[in-house]
Design a protein around this motif. Sequence first.
Motif, PDB file in Angstrom:
ATOM      1  N   LEU A  32      31.061  48.209  17.204  1.00 44.23           N
ATOM      2  CA  LEU A  32      32.188  49.201  17.018  1.00 44.23           C
ATOM      3  C   LEU A  32      32.516  49.934  18.130  1.00 44.23           C
ATOM      4  CD1 LEU A  32      30.920  50.334  13.549  1.00 44.23           C
ATOM      5  CD2 LEU A  32      32.929  48.973  13.847  1.00 44.23           C
ATOM      6  N   ARG A  33      33.690  50.266  18.641  1.00 49.05           N
ATOM      7  CA  ARG A  33      33.792  51.243  19.849  1.00 49.05           C
ATOM      8  C   ARG A  33      35.019  51.896  19.567  1.00 49.05           C
ATOM      9  NH1 ARG A  33      31.268  53.374  23.497  1.00 49.05           N
ATOM     10  NH2 ARG A  33      29.911  51.232  23.722  1.00 49.05           N
ATOM     11  N   PRO A  34      35.082  53.077  19.362  1.00 53.00           N
ATOM     12  CA  PRO A  34      35.843  54.253  18.938  1.00 53.00           C
ATOM     13  C   PRO A  34      36.662  54.325  20.657  1.00 53.00           C
ATOM     14  CG  PRO A  34      34.017  55.154  18.233  1.00 53.00           C
ATOM     15  CD  PRO A  34      33.838  54.066  18.771  1.00 53.00           C
ATOM     16  N   PHE A 109      31.310  60.105  31.617  1.00 52.39           N
ATOM     17  CA  PHE A 109      32.392  59.681  30.574  1.00 52.39           C
ATOM     18  C   PHE A 109      32.402  58.109  30.585  1.00 52.39           C
ATOM     19  CE2 PHE A 109      33.074  64.098  31.958  1.00 52.39           C
ATOM     20  CZ  PHE A 109      33.099  64.656  30.726  1.00 52.39           C
ATOM     21  N   LYS A 110      32.752  57.622  29.206  1.00 52.85           N
ATOM     22  CA  LYS A 110      32.998  56.070  29.300  1.00 52.85           C
ATOM     23  C   LYS A 110      34.679  55.906  29.541  1.00 52.85           C
ATOM     24  CE  LYS A 110      30.739  52.281  26.758  1.00 52.85           C
ATOM     25  NZ  LYS A 110      29.863  52.354  27.587  1.00 52.85           N
ATOM     26  N   LEU A 111      34.736  56.074  30.748  1.00 55.36           N
ATOM     27  CA  LEU A 111      36.410  55.917  31.123  1.00 55.36           C
ATOM     28  C   LEU A 111      36.406  54.401  31.508  1.00 55.36           C
ATOM     29  CD1 LEU A 111      37.217  59.116  32.839  1.00 55.36           C
ATOM     30  CD2 LEU A 111      37.435  58.570  30.636  1.00 55.36           C
ATOM     31  N   THR A 146      20.097  55.135  39.686  1.00 49.39           N
ATOM     32  CA  THR A 146      21.013  55.537  38.499  1.00 49.39           C
ATOM     33  C   THR A 146      21.160  54.898  37.243  1.00 49.39           C
ATOM     34  OG1 THR A 146      23.110  54.854  39.532  1.00 49.39           O
ATOM     35  CG2 THR A 146      22.461  57.030  40.099  1.00 49.39           C
ATOM     36  N   GLU A 147      22.100  53.792  37.304  1.00 50.60           N
ATOM     37  CA  GLU A 147      21.985  52.965  36.304  1.00 50.60           C
ATOM     38  C   GLU A 147      22.111  51.477  36.688  1.00 50.60           C
ATOM     39  OE1 GLU A 147      24.620  53.968  32.741  1.00 50.60           O
ATOM     40  OE2 GLU A 147      25.475  55.626  33.968  1.00 50.60           O
ATOM     41  N   ALA A 148      22.366  50.535  35.852  1.00 54.63           N
ATOM     42  CA  ALA A 148      21.986  49.010  35.738  1.00 54.63           C
ATOM     43  C   ALA A 148      23.361  48.518  35.259  1.00 54.63           C
ATOM     44  CB  ALA A 148      21.190  48.413  35.626  1.00 54.63           C
ATOM     45  N   ALA A 150      26.687  48.225  33.069  1.00 54.88           N
ATOM     46  CA  ALA A 150      27.050  49.231  32.303  1.00 54.88           C
ATOM     47  C   ALA A 150      26.124  49.630  31.237  1.00 54.88           C
ATOM     48  CB  ALA A 150      28.316  48.922  31.655  1.00 54.88           C
ATOM     49  N   MET A 151      24.844  50.011  31.930  1.00 59.58           N
ATOM     50  CA  MET A 151      23.764  50.208  30.964  1.00 59.58           C
ATOM     51  C   MET A 151      22.784  51.188  31.494  1.00 59.58           C
ATOM     52  SD  MET A 151      22.417  46.157  30.408  1.00 59.58           S
ATOM     53  CE  MET A 151      22.561  45.784  32.197  1.00 59.58           C
ATOM     54  N   ASN A 152      22.097  51.823  30.851  1.00 62.95           N
ATOM     55  CA  ASN A 152      21.154  52.879  31.209  1.00 62.95           C
ATOM     56  C   ASN A 152      19.737  52.251  31.681  1.00 62.95           C
ATOM     57  OD1 ASN A 152      22.581  54.928  28.863  1.00 62.95           O
ATOM     58  ND2 ASN A 152      22.430  55.664  30.998  1.00 62.95           N
ATOM     59  N   VAL A 184      24.085  56.171  23.935  1.00 62.45           N
ATOM     60  CA  VAL A 184      23.149  56.503  22.446  1.00 62.45           C
ATOM     61  C   VAL A 184      22.017  55.789  22.437  1.00 62.45           C
ATOM     62  CG1 VAL A 184      24.623  54.844  21.105  1.00 62.45           C
ATOM     63  CG2 VAL A 184      23.765  56.892  20.148  1.00 62.45           C
ATOM     64  N   THR A 185      21.989  54.485  23.339  1.00 56.31           N
ATOM     65  CA  THR A 185      20.706  53.624  23.154  1.00 56.31           C
ATOM     66  C   THR A 185      19.801  54.437  23.890  1.00 56.31           C
ATOM     67  OG1 THR A 185      22.415  51.695  23.300  1.00 56.31           O
ATOM     68  CG2 THR A 185      20.089  51.239  23.230  1.00 56.31           C
ATOM     69  N   ARG A 186      19.989  54.914  24.932  1.00 55.67           N
ATOM     70  CA  ARG A 186      19.130  55.552  26.065  1.00 55.67           C
ATOM     71  C   ARG A 186      18.434  56.848  25.206  1.00 55.67           C
ATOM     72  NH1 ARG A 186      19.491  60.725  28.278  1.00 55.67           N
ATOM     73  NH2 ARG A 186      18.824  60.842  30.459  1.00 55.67           N
ATOM     74  N   ASP A 187      19.434  57.677  24.336  1.00 51.34           N
ATOM     75  CA  ASP A 187      19.001  58.817  23.637  1.00 51.34           C
ATOM     76  C   ASP A 187      17.912  58.088  22.326  1.00 51.34           C
ATOM     77  OD1 ASP A 187      18.789  61.323  22.791  1.00 51.34           O
ATOM     78  OD2 ASP A 187      19.915  61.039  21.224  1.00 51.34           O
ATOM     79  N   GLY A 239      21.715  49.492  26.155  1.00 50.17           N
ATOM     80  CA  GLY A 239      23.004  49.791  25.849  1.00 50.17           C
ATOM     81  C   GLY A 239      23.496  49.404  24.534  1.00 50.17           C
ATOM     82  N   THR A 240      24.404  49.679  23.972  1.00 45.86           N
ATOM     83  CA  THR A 240      24.856  49.105  22.572  1.00 45.86           C
ATOM     84  C   THR A 240      24.950  47.523  22.388  1.00 45.86           C
ATOM     85  OG1 THR A 240      26.012  51.287  22.104  1.00 45.86           O
ATOM     86  CG2 THR A 240      26.536  49.434  20.844  1.00 45.86           C
ATOM     87  N   ALA A 241      25.677  47.106  23.332  1.00 44.63           N
ATOM     88  CA  ALA A 241      25.909  45.635  23.547  1.00 44.63           C
ATOM     89  C   ALA A 241      24.515  44.715  23.609  1.00 44.63           C
ATOM     90  CB  ALA A 241      26.961  45.201  24.177  1.00 44.63           C
TER      91      ALA A 241
HETATM   92  C1  LIG Z   1      28.381  51.883  27.691  1.00 45.22           C
HETATM   93  C2  LIG Z   1      27.582  52.490  28.768  1.00 45.22           C
HETATM   94  C3  LIG Z   1      25.934  52.752  28.627  1.00 45.22           C
HETATM   95  C4  LIG Z   1      25.441  52.518  27.513  1.00 45.22           C
HETATM   96  O1  LIG Z   1      25.852  53.333  26.585  1.00 45.22           O
HETATM   97  P1  LIG Z   1      25.579  53.220  24.720  1.00 45.22           P
HETATM   98  O2  LIG Z   1      26.141  54.461  24.183  1.00 45.22           O
HETATM   99  O3  LIG Z   1      23.969  52.990  24.793  1.00 45.22           O
HETATM  100  O4  LIG Z   1      26.340  51.864  24.490  1.00 45.22           O
HETATM  101  C5  LIG Z   1      25.350  52.893  30.017  1.00 45.22           C
HETATM  102  N1  LIG Z   1      26.182  52.990  31.017  1.00 45.22           N
HETATM  103  C6  LIG Z   1      27.108  52.778  31.139  1.00 45.22           C
HETATM  104  C7  LIG Z   1      27.868  53.008  32.372  1.00 45.22           C
HETATM  105  C8  LIG Z   1      28.148  52.434  30.014  1.00 45.22           C
HETATM  106  O5  LIG Z   1      29.334  52.266  30.316  1.00 45.22           O
END
Ligand SMILES: *Cc1c(COP(=O)(O)O)cnc(C)c1O
Length: 290
Positions: A32-34, A109-111, A146-148, A150-152, A184-187, A239-241
């Motif tokens: 689900l992705r708003p 932000f998730k842009l 920082t991140e990997a 699109a994941m924390n 949200v998964t990071r949290d 991450g969510t996925a």
């Molecule tokens: C979506 C995303 C995440 C993971 O976020 P969730 O809320 O856990 O799905 C982490 N980093 C980036 C850059 C993202 O786009």
Amino acid sequence: MFDETELLTLIKKLVTIDKKWIPSEPGYSLYLRPTMIGTKKCQFWFPFSQFSSFLMPFVSDLGVAASTHAMIYVIACPGGPYFGNGNTALPLYAVSESVRAWPGGTGSFKLGSNYASGFDPQRRAAALGYKQCLWLLEENGEHKVTEAGAMNFFVVLKKEGKEGEKDGLEVVTPPLDGTILPGVTRDSILRLCDAHGPETPLPDYDPETRLEPHERSMTMSQLQKWAAEGRLVECFCVGTAVIVASVDRIGYGEKEITLPQGTPIANALLSRLQSIQEGKFEWQAWSVKC
Ligand SMILES: *Cc1c(COP(=O)(O)O)cnc(C)c1O
């Protein structure tokens, strides 16, 4: 701003209507992705739009400016394991010449626009035999992690304990300094590590080993040093996925950091998150019943 409790009510309704799309196999889910898009209308170019309420949300303005109107909608799509079933090893390639997010930018932000700059580096990493990029930021001559993809990103570090003491472990992820997506998964991972202990132990993991969650910056030279000292026991992406995916190696220029084979903490976190998602483990903190 759209009322978030109203949105939750609508999402529950959507899931109830579309429940036949919820996959039953473990590791699969209804993603689900708003999503929000600008829908500023162009009055002059589309005079008929005022008569056609159906077309209204799709008729937008062409220009470079913040939108005055927006539409929020929720994507619901059945999804499978992102990188294959279970916790499959994920090789990362550390990238410093391209940047995903920068101080003062939009990384928190998730842009959609944040992803475009990652496609070319991702292709280069894949050509070198890696699955995802590990995004670095240069700061004071050091490469900050920082991140990997699109994941924390998380590392698990052995603490430097006194001799004879049972050493705890630190579970560390970079802080939310504006360049990190507050996933949200990071949290959830930070909170599950904090709760780990004799009362609520993670599955198949020693309840006596303390897991200390930390939000703290780290650099590539630190990662290399910790790996050389044998203190870097696990790295994983969340991450969510993907939920949780362990990293087996990190390419960095001509060098490579190799991680130990066993990944008990990532496995335990993956298993706990999946059992919460499947309703097999009650976790009041963030579960929402439909
Ligand atoms: C979506 C995303 C995440 C993971 O976020 P969730 O809320 O856990 O799905 C982490 N980093 C980036 C850059 C993202 O786009």
